[in-house]
Design a protein around this motif. Structure first.
Motif, PDB file in Angstrom:
ATOM      1  N   SER A  47       0.845  -1.193   0.000  1.00  0.00           N
ATOM      2  CA  SER A  47       0.000   0.000   0.000  1.00  0.00           C
ATOM      3  C   SER A  47       0.882   1.244   0.000  1.00  0.00           C
ATOM      4  O   SER A  47       2.075   1.186   0.343  1.00  0.00           O
ATOM      5  N   SER A  48       0.305   2.364  -0.371  1.00  0.00           N
ATOM      6  CA  SER A  48       1.062   3.606  -0.379  1.00  0.00           C
ATOM      7  C   SER A  48       1.513   3.965   1.033  1.00  0.00           C
ATOM      8  O   SER A  48       2.607   4.491   1.229  1.00  0.00           O
ATOM      9  N   GLU A  49       0.676   3.672   2.024  1.00  0.00           N
ATOM     10  CA  GLU A  49       1.044   3.976   3.404  1.00  0.00           C
ATOM     11  C   GLU A  49       2.238   3.153   3.856  1.00  0.00           C
ATOM     12  O   GLU A  49       3.164   3.665   4.501  1.00  0.00           O
ATOM     13  N   GLU A  50       2.255   1.869   3.505  1.00  0.00           N
ATOM     14  CA  GLU A  50       3.367   0.993   3.896  1.00  0.00           C
ATOM     15  C   GLU A  50       4.659   1.394   3.196  1.00  0.00           C
ATOM     16  O   GLU A  50       5.729   1.448   3.823  1.00  0.00           O
ATOM     17  N   ALA A  60       0.845  10.876   0.901  1.00  0.00           N
ATOM     18  CA  ALA A  60       0.380  11.794  -0.134  1.00  0.00           C
ATOM     19  C   ALA A  60       1.532  12.192  -1.060  1.00  0.00           C
ATOM     20  O   ALA A  60       1.368  12.252  -2.285  1.00  0.00           O
ATOM     21  N   LYS A  61       2.698  12.449  -0.475  1.00  0.00           N
ATOM     22  CA  LYS A  61       3.868  12.811  -1.287  1.00  0.00           C
ATOM     23  C   LYS A  61       4.281  11.645  -2.172  1.00  0.00           C
ATOM     24  O   LYS A  61       4.615  11.814  -3.336  1.00  0.00           O
ATOM     25  N   LEU A  62       4.255  10.440  -1.606  1.00  0.00           N
ATOM     26  CA  LEU A  62       4.625   9.265  -2.399  1.00  0.00           C
ATOM     27  C   LEU A  62       3.688   9.070  -3.576  1.00  0.00           C
ATOM     28  O   LEU A  62       4.124   8.827  -4.701  1.00  0.00           O
ATOM     29  N   HIS A  68       3.834  10.874 -11.341  1.00  0.00           N
ATOM     30  CA  HIS A  68       4.663  11.397 -12.426  1.00  0.00           C
ATOM     31  C   HIS A  68       5.169  10.280 -13.328  1.00  0.00           C
ATOM     32  O   HIS A  68       5.539  10.520 -14.481  1.00  0.00           O
ATOM     33  N   LEU A  69       5.177   9.043 -12.800  1.00  0.00           N
ATOM     34  CA  LEU A  69       5.604   7.896 -13.595  1.00  0.00           C
ATOM     35  C   LEU A  69       4.425   7.223 -14.281  1.00  0.00           C
ATOM     36  O   LEU A  69       4.593   6.244 -15.006  1.00  0.00           O
ATOM     37  N   GLY A  70       3.223   7.737 -14.013  1.00  0.00           N
ATOM     38  CA  GLY A  70       2.029   7.118 -14.575  1.00  0.00           C
ATOM     39  C   GLY A  70       1.556   5.926 -13.761  1.00  0.00           C
ATOM     40  O   GLY A  70       0.778   5.104 -14.246  1.00  0.00           O
ATOM     41  N   SER A  71       2.036   5.829 -12.508  1.00  0.00           N
ATOM     42  CA  SER A  71       1.650   4.708 -11.661  1.00  0.00           C
ATOM     43  C   SER A  71       0.740   5.223 -10.558  1.00  0.00           C
ATOM     44  O   SER A  71       1.138   6.066  -9.756  1.00  0.00           O
ATOM     45  N   TYR A  72      -0.481   4.717 -10.510  1.00  0.00           N
ATOM     46  CA  TYR A  72      -1.457   5.195  -9.543  1.00  0.00           C
ATOM     47  C   TYR A  72      -1.914   4.112  -8.572  1.00  0.00           C
ATOM     48  O   TYR A  72      -2.702   4.380  -7.677  1.00  0.00           O
ATOM     49  N   TYR A  79       0.153  -1.093  -4.732  1.00  0.00           N
ATOM     50  CA  TYR A  79       1.064  -1.156  -5.876  1.00  0.00           C
ATOM     51  C   TYR A  79       1.650  -2.558  -5.995  1.00  0.00           C
ATOM     52  O   TYR A  79       1.997  -3.190  -4.993  1.00  0.00           O
ATOM     53  N   GLU A  80       1.778  -3.024  -7.224  1.00  0.00           N
ATOM     54  CA  GLU A  80       2.459  -4.284  -7.479  1.00  0.00           C
ATOM     55  C   GLU A  80       3.965  -4.033  -7.375  1.00  0.00           C
ATOM     56  O   GLU A  80       4.523  -3.244  -8.134  1.00  0.00           O
ATOM     57  N   VAL A  81       4.621  -4.659  -6.439  1.00  0.00           N
ATOM     58  CA  VAL A  81       6.020  -4.369  -6.134  1.00  0.00           C
ATOM     59  C   VAL A  81       6.919  -4.596  -7.345  1.00  0.00           C
ATOM     60  O   VAL A  81       7.736  -3.729  -7.696  1.00  0.00           O
TER      61      VAL A  81
END
Length: 254
Positions: A47-50, A60-62, A68-72, A79-81
């Motif tokens: 997760s973005s938090e982890e 939020a910054k992450l 910017h890389l097109g990864s949401y 996110y898929e690691v």
């Protein structure tokens, strides 16, 4: 400007419309390091938090950085690691090998030459150079140290992309001028001096003494700070950590 330098400038210019802020670029390697650690543990999604916690930033910054890389990411999944490792590696140019030369094989240069993490991160050290005849010919991490007189030959023979300068301060600018003239457009500078380079050359400076001084500043603040603030014992501290000399006041003559 050499053809190689022209190609580098064109690549830089072509990348600018993507609009990735420099601050974001500086954080991408930190995210990548955290992701590699997750891969080593067999983690498939994060997760973005982890990930933010592992990288030492807020979520939020992450998320903004990765956008910017097109990864949401995927809501509720994260996110898929493995794919995020690929995305960041591609953005940083780590999907290809970069050839490195280390110039200056004192204690710091030797430590850099012996660092095993270069190869696993897409960097291949192909040249070690020094001006000291006592060092020339020694073998460090499987490479023989060559004389600085062969600098241009080594750069040309191996296609060096990045020069690591670990020389004394007085020699650094001259070495930098030579590597730039030989077509190198990226320099990692460990010498305690600011290098002057053309606008198409990228320089990253690593100064351990500056980092220590910044830590000393924070240590001083923790202990009460300058300007008469209290130290750990409740008394003002002098520049060397001891109490300052008492101030004597003398009345002005009439």
């Amino acid at each position: 400007m050499t053809p190689r330098q022209t190609r580098h400038r064109d690549r830089v210019d072509a990348a600018r419309p993507r609009g990735i802020p420099e601050a974001t670029v500086a954080r991408l390697p930190v995210y990548l390091r955290a992701l590699h650690a997750l891969q080593d543990r067999g983690v498939a999604t994060v997760s973005s938090e982890e990930l933010a916690a592992a990288a030492g930033v807020n979520s939020a910054k992450l998320r903004k950085d990765l956008s910017h890389l097109g990864s949401y990411g995927t809501r509720g999944v994260g996110y898929e690691v493995e794919y995020l490792v690929y995305q960041i590696s591609r953005e940083l140019g780590l999907t290809q090998d970069w050839v490195v030369a280390i110039i200056g094989l004192g204690n710091l240069g030797r430590a850099l030459a012996g660092y095993g993490g270069f190869a696993s991160r897409g960097f291949r050290v192909a040249g070690l150079l020094d001006a000291d005849e006592r060092i020339v010919g020694q073998e460090i991490s499987g490479l023989s140290v060559q004389h600085i007189d062969r600098l241009e030959d080594v750069i040309g023979e191996h296609g060096v992309s990045i020069a690591v300068i670990a020389t004394p301060a007085g020699a650094a600018q001259g070495v930098c001028d030579r590597v730039v003239a030989a077509g190198v457009t990226s320099v990692l500078n460990f010498a305690p001096v600011v290098l002057s380079v053309p606008e198409w050359v990228d320089v990253r400076k690593v100064d351990l003494s500056i980092e220590l001084q910044i830590l000393a500043f924070h240590e001083q603040r923790k202990a009460g700070g300058p300007d008469g603030a209290s130290g750990l014992n409740g008394r003002p501290r002098g520049l060397n950590g001891s109490p300052p000399e008492p101030v004597q006041y003398v009345e002005a003559a009439e």
